[in-house]
Design a protein around this motif. Structure first.
Motif, PDB file in Angstrom:
ATOM      1  N   ARG A 205      -7.882   5.498  -9.505  1.00 16.13           N
ATOM      2  CA  ARG A 205      -8.996   4.711  -8.966  1.00 16.13           C
ATOM      3  C   ARG A 205      -8.456   3.425  -8.355  1.00 16.13           C
ATOM      4  O   ARG A 205      -7.675   2.690  -8.969  1.00 16.13           O
ATOM      5  CB  ARG A 205     -10.007   4.383 -10.057  1.00 16.13           C
ATOM      6  N   VAL A 206      -8.877   3.173  -7.130  1.00  9.95           N
ATOM      7  CA  VAL A 206      -8.525   1.930  -6.440  1.00  9.95           C
ATOM      8  C   VAL A 206      -9.530   0.866  -6.846  1.00  9.95           C
ATOM      9  O   VAL A 206     -10.749   1.055  -6.657  1.00  9.95           O
ATOM     10  CB  VAL A 206      -8.534   2.137  -4.913  1.00  9.95           C
ATOM     11  N   PRO A 207      -9.094  -0.244  -7.419  1.00 13.57           N
ATOM     12  CA  PRO A 207     -10.049  -1.273  -7.857  1.00 13.57           C
ATOM     13  C   PRO A 207     -10.671  -1.982  -6.662  1.00 13.57           C
ATOM     14  O   PRO A 207     -10.096  -2.000  -5.564  1.00 13.57           O
ATOM     15  CB  PRO A 207      -9.170  -2.218  -8.686  1.00 13.57           C
ATOM     16  N   PRO A 208     -11.848  -2.587  -6.836  1.00 12.99           N
ATOM     17  CA  PRO A 208     -12.455  -3.339  -5.726  1.00 12.99           C
ATOM     18  C   PRO A 208     -11.624  -4.575  -5.380  1.00 12.99           C
ATOM     19  O   PRO A 208     -11.059  -5.234  -6.261  1.00 12.99           O
ATOM     20  CB  PRO A 208     -13.840  -3.721  -6.280  1.00 12.99           C
ATOM     21  N   MET A 209     -11.521  -4.849  -4.103  1.00 15.35           N
ATOM     22  CA  MET A 209     -10.712  -5.986  -3.625  1.00 15.35           C
ATOM     23  C   MET A 209     -11.497  -6.750  -2.569  1.00 15.35           C
ATOM     24  O   MET A 209     -12.187  -6.148  -1.725  1.00 15.35           O
ATOM     25  CB  MET A 209      -9.388  -5.471  -3.035  1.00 15.35           C
ATOM     26  N   ASP A 210     -11.376  -8.062  -2.625  1.00 17.66           N
ATOM     27  CA  ASP A 210     -12.078  -8.939  -1.689  1.00 17.66           C
ATOM     28  C   ASP A 210     -11.054  -9.825  -0.995  1.00 17.66           C
ATOM     29  O   ASP A 210     -10.373 -10.643  -1.637  1.00 17.66           O
ATOM     30  CB  ASP A 210     -13.107  -9.797  -2.439  1.00 17.66           C
ATOM     31  N   PHE A 211     -10.905  -9.639   0.326  1.00 18.84           N
ATOM     32  CA  PHE A 211      -9.972 -10.427   1.124  1.00 18.84           C
ATOM     33  C   PHE A 211     -10.689 -11.446   2.005  1.00 18.84           C
ATOM     34  O   PHE A 211     -10.160 -11.869   3.031  1.00 18.84           O
ATOM     35  CB  PHE A 211      -9.128  -9.503   2.004  1.00 18.84           C
ATOM     36  N   GLY A 212     -11.874 -11.824   1.624  1.00 19.33           N
ATOM     37  CA  GLY A 212     -12.636 -12.782   2.424  1.00 19.33           C
ATOM     38  C   GLY A 212     -13.402 -12.076   3.530  1.00 19.33           C
ATOM     39  O   GLY A 212     -14.591 -11.761   3.399  1.00 19.33           O
ATOM     40  N   VAL A 213     -12.698 -11.816   4.617  1.00 17.85           N
ATOM     41  CA  VAL A 213     -13.354 -11.137   5.748  1.00 17.85           C
ATOM     42  C   VAL A 213     -13.596  -9.677   5.425  1.00 17.85           C
ATOM     43  O   VAL A 213     -14.620  -9.100   5.767  1.00 17.85           O
ATOM     44  CB  VAL A 213     -12.488 -11.271   7.017  1.00 17.85           C
TER      45      VAL A 213
ATOM     46  N   PHE B 166     -12.888   2.902  -5.447  1.00 14.39           N
ATOM     47  CA  PHE B 166     -13.144   4.340  -5.235  1.00 14.39           C
ATOM     48  C   PHE B 166     -12.035   5.138  -5.902  1.00 14.39           C
ATOM     49  O   PHE B 166     -10.946   4.627  -6.181  1.00 14.39           O
ATOM     50  CB  PHE B 166     -13.213   4.673  -3.738  1.00 14.39           C
ATOM     51  N   ALA B 167     -12.355   6.410  -6.141  1.00 17.43           N
ATOM     52  CA  ALA B 167     -11.381   7.326  -6.747  1.00 17.43           C
ATOM     53  C   ALA B 167     -10.627   8.053  -5.631  1.00 17.43           C
ATOM     54  O   ALA B 167     -11.245   8.617  -4.713  1.00 17.43           O
ATOM     55  CB  ALA B 167     -12.087   8.335  -7.656  1.00 17.43           C
ATOM     56  N   MET B 168      -9.294   8.055  -5.712  1.00 21.45           N
ATOM     57  CA  MET B 168      -8.463   8.703  -4.699  1.00 21.45           C
ATOM     58  C   MET B 168      -8.198  10.158  -5.111  1.00 21.45           C
ATOM     59  O   MET B 168      -7.837  10.434  -6.260  1.00 21.45           O
ATOM     60  CB  MET B 168      -7.134   7.961  -4.539  1.00 21.45           C
ATOM     61  N   GLU B 169      -8.414  11.053  -4.197  1.00 20.81           N
ATOM     62  CA  GLU B 169      -8.175  12.462  -4.489  1.00 20.81           C
ATOM     63  C   GLU B 169      -6.678  12.740  -4.665  1.00 20.81           C
ATOM     64  O   GLU B 169      -5.829  12.005  -4.155  1.00 20.81           O
ATOM     65  CB  GLU B 169      -8.723  13.334  -3.364  1.00 20.81           C
ATOM     66  N   ALA B 170      -6.392  13.840  -5.379  1.00 26.36           N
ATOM     67  CA  ALA B 170      -4.994  14.178  -5.675  1.00 26.36           C
ATOM     68  C   ALA B 170      -4.199  14.447  -4.405  1.00 26.36           C
ATOM     69  O   ALA B 170      -3.048  14.010  -4.268  1.00 26.36           O
ATOM     70  CB  ALA B 170      -4.937  15.391  -6.604  1.00 26.36           C
ATOM     71  N   GLY B 171      -4.791  15.182  -3.453  1.00 24.68           N
ATOM     72  CA  GLY B 171      -4.097  15.479  -2.204  1.00 24.68           C
ATOM     73  C   GLY B 171      -3.805  14.228  -1.397  1.00 24.68           C
ATOM     74  O   GLY B 171      -2.718  14.084  -0.809  1.00 24.68           O
ATOM     75  N   THR B 172      -4.756  13.309  -1.358  1.00 22.37           N
ATOM     76  CA  THR B 172      -4.556  12.067  -0.608  1.00 22.37           C
ATOM     77  C   THR B 172      -3.449  11.227  -1.232  1.00 22.37           C
ATOM     78  O   THR B 172      -2.598  10.652  -0.539  1.00 22.37           O
ATOM     79  CB  THR B 172      -5.863  11.259  -0.576  1.00 22.37           C
TER      80      THR B 172
END
Length: 374
Positions: free
Chosen positions: A320-328, A334-340
């Motif tokens: 799972r990719v955690p939420p990230m805030d870069f300002g803009v 989201f959860a990343m699939e195994a193939g990706t």
């Protein structure tokens, strides 16, 4: 030039008839011997003597055909042959001799003839039907004379023969004893086949040279060995509590945990070798520059594949990719699939490999096309 063609018959049943000198006398002896025992190899030896004499006569020499022999007593037989040879040499005064024999036992008496007259050639007659037996004898004789072959073959066989009854007593199982000996032989063959013995014999001198010359790689190799042991230990700890009947999943779980440590070990070893190359030379070969990048790339790809198989087998959940805030820009988790995820690992490995090729090309002052071709 007079040449003595002498046929040796050490263990002859008719020792009192020797020496036999002259073509006609030898022909008569061939007839008598052949009629009495057609399977006697002496017939072939005598015929070969006549053939050699005929060839020498055709080439312009003056051959003298003779047959010398002894009885069953070894010492007495050899002394009789020596005396017969001396009488023939004294009577005919040959310039040289050609010795014809039909066995290894007869061939041992060549030095007796050689001490009385110069021997130009030794003609060993092998009966065609018995060629394999004679050849096997000479191969065994040559094999036993080679000290290295004796140590390599006879010593392991002897140890196996000694270990087998001991294993039967200790293990009380023929199958396990045979399996243990077969495994030991397999390890020995791999040890010799890969040249590990030669490498280990050179290792002390190489280590001593590395210590005296202050090579950085000596330290990094020790670090790499330690990291490799840690990686193996981490992988073993990870799979020990797992109850799985699939060796494939166990192997992938082991790789998933140990690959980062093994990659770090390869990176440490390659960096040490690269530093030694930089210190010893004005320039550096591109292969040493590219090696650290290759180690990292291979580690990423192997870990990516092991993670893919484990995720598909539900050993652990998706990444799972955690939420990230870069300002803009804001990215929701989201959860990343195994193939990706596998594709990203492969892509990262390829990119790191290309970076290594480019850096190697820059350091070695060659173009990138040349590096890719190499």
């Amino acid at each position: 030039m007079t040449t003595l063609v002498v046929c040796i018959d050490r263990n002859s049943p008719v020792a009192d008839e020797y020496p036999v000198v002259g073509r006609h006398a030898v022909e008569s002896m061939i007839t008598e011997t052949g009629v009495e025992d057609p399977e006697d190899s002496r017939v072939n030896c005598l015929l070969e003597g006549l053939r050699v004499a005929a060839d020498l006569e055709a080439s312009g020499d003056d051959p003298v055909v003779a047959v010398v022999g002894g009885g069953s007593d070894a010492v007495g037989s050899d002394r009789k042959i020596a005396a017969q040879t001396e009488s023939i040499v004294a009577e005919y005064e040959p310039d040289s001799a050609v010795v014809v024999v039909d066995s290894a036992e007869d061939e041992r008496l060549v030095p007796i003839v050689e001490s009385r007259v110069r021997v130009d050639a030794v003609d060993r007659v092998v009966v065609r039907q018995a060629r394999d037996i004679e050849s096997t004898y000479y191969l065994l004789k040559q094999f036993l004379a080679d000290e290295e072959l004796r140590k390599t073959v006879l010593v392991p066989i002897g140890l196996a023969m000694l270990a087998f009854p001991l294993l039967l007593i200790v293990l009380d199982s023929t199958t396990i004893a045979v399996g243990a000996i077969a495994a030991a032989f397999g390890v020995f063959l791999i040890y010799k086949g890969l040249g590990i013995d030669a490498y280990l014999s050179r290792l002390p001198s190489q280590t001593r040279e590395a210590l005296y010359s202050g090579q950085v790689s000596l330290v990094t190799y020790v670090v790499a060995a330690g990291l490799s042991v840690v990686g193996m230990f981490a992988g073993a700890l990870e799979i020990s509590p797992i109850d799985s009947s699939s060796p494939f999943l166990l192997a992938n779980r082991f790789l998933f945990e140990s690959v980062p440590w093994l990659t770090a070990a390869a990176l440490a070893a390659s960096l040490g070798r690269l530093l030694d190359e930089l210190l010893e030379r004005e320039g550096v070969r591109s292969a040493y520059v590219n090696l650290p990048f290759g180690a990292v790339a291979v580690g990423l790809v192997v870990r990516g594949f092991s993670a893919y198989f484990l995720e598909r087998a539900s050993v652990f959940g998706p990444f799972r990719v955690p939420p990230m805030d870069f300002g803009v820009v804001e990215i929701n988790g989201f959860a990343m699939e195994a193939g990706t995820r596998l594709a990203l690992f492969i892509l990262a490995g390829i990119l790191i490999s290309l970076v290594g090729v480019r850096v190697a090309a820059y350091v070695s002052k060659t173009d990138i096309e040349g590096e890719l071709v190499e």
